[in-house]
Design a protein around this motif. Structure first.
Motif, PDB file in Angstrom:
ATOM      1  N   GLU A  83       0.815  -1.212   0.000  1.00 36.67           N
ATOM      2  CA  GLU A  83       0.000   0.000   0.000  1.00 36.67           C
ATOM      3  C   GLU A  83       0.853   1.269   0.000  1.00 36.67           C
ATOM      4  O   GLU A  83       0.490   2.274  -0.623  1.00 36.67           O
ATOM      5  CB  GLU A  83      -0.959   0.001   1.191  1.00 36.67           C
ATOM      6  N   THR A  84       1.993   1.236   0.696  1.00 36.01           N
ATOM      7  CA  THR A  84       2.879   2.413   0.701  1.00 36.01           C
ATOM      8  C   THR A  84       3.458   2.661  -0.672  1.00 36.01           C
ATOM      9  O   THR A  84       3.471   3.796  -1.169  1.00 36.01           O
ATOM     10  CB  THR A  84       4.015   2.219   1.724  1.00 36.01           C
ATOM     11  N   ILE A  85       3.940   1.608  -1.316  1.00 35.23           N
ATOM     12  CA  ILE A  85       4.516   1.759  -2.651  1.00 35.23           C
ATOM     13  C   ILE A  85       3.465   2.265  -3.642  1.00 35.23           C
ATOM     14  O   ILE A  85       3.741   3.125  -4.486  1.00 35.23           O
ATOM     15  CB  ILE A  85       5.133   0.429  -3.129  1.00 35.23           C
ATOM     16  N   ARG A  86       2.261   1.761  -3.505  1.00 35.81           N
ATOM     17  CA  ARG A  86       1.199   2.211  -4.399  1.00 35.81           C
ATOM     18  C   ARG A  86       0.835   3.667  -4.142  1.00 35.81           C
ATOM     19  O   ARG A  86       0.660   4.453  -5.081  1.00 35.81           O
ATOM     20  CB  ARG A  86      -0.034   1.322  -4.226  1.00 35.81           C
ATOM     21  N   LEU A 119      12.722   8.581  -6.101  1.00 36.20           N
ATOM     22  CA  LEU A 119      11.554   7.719  -6.231  1.00 36.20           C
ATOM     23  C   LEU A 119      11.654   6.931  -7.534  1.00 36.20           C
ATOM     24  O   LEU A 119      11.778   7.507  -8.615  1.00 36.20           O
ATOM     25  CB  LEU A 119      10.273   8.550  -6.230  1.00 36.20           C
ATOM     26  N   VAL A 120      11.608   5.608  -7.413  1.00 34.26           N
ATOM     27  CA  VAL A 120      11.663   4.726  -8.576  1.00 34.26           C
ATOM     28  C   VAL A 120      10.286   4.096  -8.768  1.00 34.26           C
ATOM     29  O   VAL A 120       9.816   3.344  -7.914  1.00 34.26           O
ATOM     30  CB  VAL A 120      12.715   3.615  -8.388  1.00 34.26           C
ATOM     31  N   PRO A 121       9.596   4.402  -9.863  1.00 30.87           N
ATOM     32  CA  PRO A 121       8.278   3.800 -10.106  1.00 30.87           C
ATOM     33  C   PRO A 121       8.405   2.273 -10.261  1.00 30.87           C
ATOM     34  O   PRO A 121       9.288   1.796 -10.990  1.00 30.87           O
ATOM     35  CB  PRO A 121       7.822   4.446 -11.408  1.00 30.87           C
ATOM     36  N   VAL A 122       7.559   1.526  -9.587  1.00 27.40           N
ATOM     37  CA  VAL A 122       7.543   0.069  -9.729  1.00 27.40           C
ATOM     38  C   VAL A 122       6.098  -0.423  -9.711  1.00 27.40           C
ATOM     39  O   VAL A 122       5.208   0.245  -9.186  1.00 27.40           O
ATOM     40  CB  VAL A 122       8.340  -0.639  -8.607  1.00 27.40           C
ATOM     41  N   ASN A 123       5.889  -1.593 -10.276  1.00 24.40           N
ATOM     42  CA  ASN A 123       4.587  -2.250 -10.241  1.00 24.40           C
ATOM     43  C   ASN A 123       4.610  -3.308  -9.136  1.00 24.40           C
ATOM     44  O   ASN A 123       5.423  -4.231  -9.168  1.00 24.40           O
ATOM     45  CB  ASN A 123       4.293  -2.931 -11.579  1.00 24.40           C
ATOM     46  N   VAL A 124       3.718  -3.172  -8.151  1.00 23.20           N
ATOM     47  CA  VAL A 124       3.689  -4.111  -7.041  1.00 23.20           C
ATOM     48  C   VAL A 124       2.285  -4.688  -6.888  1.00 23.20           C
ATOM     49  O   VAL A 124       1.284  -3.978  -7.086  1.00 23.20           O
ATOM     50  CB  VAL A 124       4.162  -3.437  -5.729  1.00 23.20           C
ATOM     51  N   TYR A 125       2.215  -5.977  -6.537  1.00 25.36           N
ATOM     52  CA  TYR A 125       0.948  -6.692  -6.480  1.00 25.36           C
ATOM     53  C   TYR A 125       0.907  -7.594  -5.247  1.00 25.36           C
ATOM     54  O   TYR A 125       1.937  -8.058  -4.762  1.00 25.36           O
ATOM     55  CB  TYR A 125       0.767  -7.591  -7.716  1.00 25.36           C
ATOM     56  N   TYR A 126      -0.307  -7.873  -4.783  1.00 21.98           N
ATOM     57  CA  TYR A 126      -0.505  -8.973  -3.846  1.00 21.98           C
ATOM     58  C   TYR A 126      -0.503 -10.269  -4.670  1.00 21.98           C
ATOM     59  O   TYR A 126      -0.866 -10.260  -5.857  1.00 21.98           O
ATOM     60  CB  TYR A 126      -1.836  -8.839  -3.118  1.00 21.98           C
ATOM     61  N   PRO A 127      -0.119 -11.390  -4.079  1.00 21.09           N
ATOM     62  CA  PRO A 127      -0.080 -12.649  -4.849  1.00 21.09           C
ATOM     63  C   PRO A 127      -1.399 -12.985  -5.525  1.00 21.09           C
ATOM     64  O   PRO A 127      -1.414 -13.420  -6.686  1.00 21.09           O
ATOM     65  CB  PRO A 127       0.282 -13.694  -3.790  1.00 21.09           C
ATOM     66  N   GLU A 128      -2.498 -12.780  -4.813  1.00 22.74           N
ATOM     67  CA  GLU A 128      -3.802 -13.188  -5.337  1.00 22.74           C
ATOM     68  C   GLU A 128      -4.241 -12.402  -6.565  1.00 22.74           C
ATOM     69  O   GLU A 128      -5.074 -12.883  -7.345  1.00 22.74           O
ATOM     70  CB  GLU A 128      -4.868 -13.042  -4.235  1.00 22.74           C
TER      71      GLU A 128
END
Length: 339
Positions: free
Chosen positions: A37-40, A56-65
């Motif tokens: 949630e922080t990264i998002r 700040l480096v933009p990245v795509n982050v996901y929960y496993p589900e």
């Protein structure tokens, strides 16, 4: 080639960010809600180097589900005791072409990976790279650009085309990879290193550069190294270096590689997390027992770390204040009785 980093803590972020900045497609998958949630919310991860030049480096982050990316290589980087749950939650996007690569600390993770990936698609290794997760969404790369190195080996000890492509990508990302043909020896080399540096720095709460200056460091380190090598010899494990070379690596990495670094075990302890000492010193001791050898120093340190985990839960200042209040109350009661 597309990469997905499973476990986006300090080291997962470092490898993933360096690969992404080298031009590769990288996704991050994590189970820690605050991290995701922080990264998002900040639309990326803050990255600094030795505490400076934060960006700040933009990245795509996901929960496993929610992740359904078709990654060619899964870089697995989490705590040993968290791995089984992470793999179970990620299993829905595993396929029969993916490779699993891991440079996790300690031992015990390969058996868990083999429940999902056959040995010919597992690459194990070690990372001599210092990284600190300051807080959720904020990581510090320790050492100058290009510092550190990675040793990798196929579980089958037979490198294939995909392995060589991964090595090439890691070189492009400045991770300084070396490919070996000694799988268990490669993994155990880092276990031995961590059983000295991680554990002792954690016990006495010092940086690596401070640890290596102590007059007793050599004697303590050599004792631990000798016990670990005695265990490996009995288990038929050929390590990558000699005993003297292992000690010299402790010196070099501590003095010049990562002198400002607090090892990951210390970071876990200071943040109230469970340490991985059972998978490092504990693993060495338990392996020795299988061959009727007592690596007693490793077992002693394992128990000391667990004692420190327990005692660090107490609020020392609160305890002292309570003692002072109790003493004051006793004095007042005594004074009242005497009157």
């Amino acid at each position: 080639m597309k990469y997905a980093v499973l476990g986006s803590g300090a080291m997962g972020l470092r490898l993933g960010v360096l690969l992404q900045e080298a031009g590769f497609d990288v996704d991050f998958v994590d189970t820690w809600e605050k991290q995701v949630e922080t990264i998002r919310s900040q639309r990326g991860v803050y990255v600094s180097r030795d505490g400076q030049h934060k960006r700040l480096v933009p990245v795509n982050v996901y929960y496993p589900e929610e992740y359904n990316g078709q990654a060619d290589v899964l870089i697995v980087f989490t705590k040993q005791y968290m791995l089984a749950d992470l793999l179970e939650r990620c299993a829905h996007f595993f396929n029969d072409k993916q490779y699993a690569l891991t440079c996790m600390n300690g031992m015990g993770h390969i058996e868990k990976l083999n429940q999902y990936f056959p040995s010919d698609r597992v690459i194990g290794g070690t990372a001599m790279i210092g990284t600190v997760l300051n807080q959720a969404g904020d990581v510090d790369f320790i050492g100058q650009k290009g510092a550190g190195s990675v040793n990798l080996a196929n579980q089958t000890e037979q490198p294939d085309e995909m392995t060589h492509q991964i090595i090439s990508d890691f070189k492009t990302a400045g991770l300084n990879p070396t490919l070996t043909d000694n799988f268990t020896g490669t993994l155990m080399a880092k276990v031995v290193f961590n059983s000295v540096v991680n554990t002792l720095c954690t016990m006495f709460k010092v940086r690596m550069g401070e640890f290596i200056q102590a007059p007793t460091t050599r004697a303590l380190s050599v004792q631990l190294i000798d016990e670990a090598y005695d265990v490996c010899e009995r288990a038929g494990i050929k390590l990558l270096t000699s005993r003297q070379e292992e000690w010299q690596q402790v010196v070099t990495v501590s003095q010049t590689g990562n002198p400002l670094h607090f090892p990951s075990m210390y970071q876990d302890l200071s943040n109230g997390r469970e340490t991985e000492v059972d998978y490092i010193n504990g693993y060495i001791y338990d392996l020795g027992k299988k061959y009727n050898y007592e690596a007693s120093t490793h077992n002693f340190l394992r128990n000391l770390v667990h004692l420190t985990e327990f005692t660090d839960k107490f609020d020392v200042n609160g305890f002292i204040n309570q003692v002072l209040e109790d003493d004051k109350a006793s004095e007042q009661k005594a004074a009242a009785v005497s009157q």
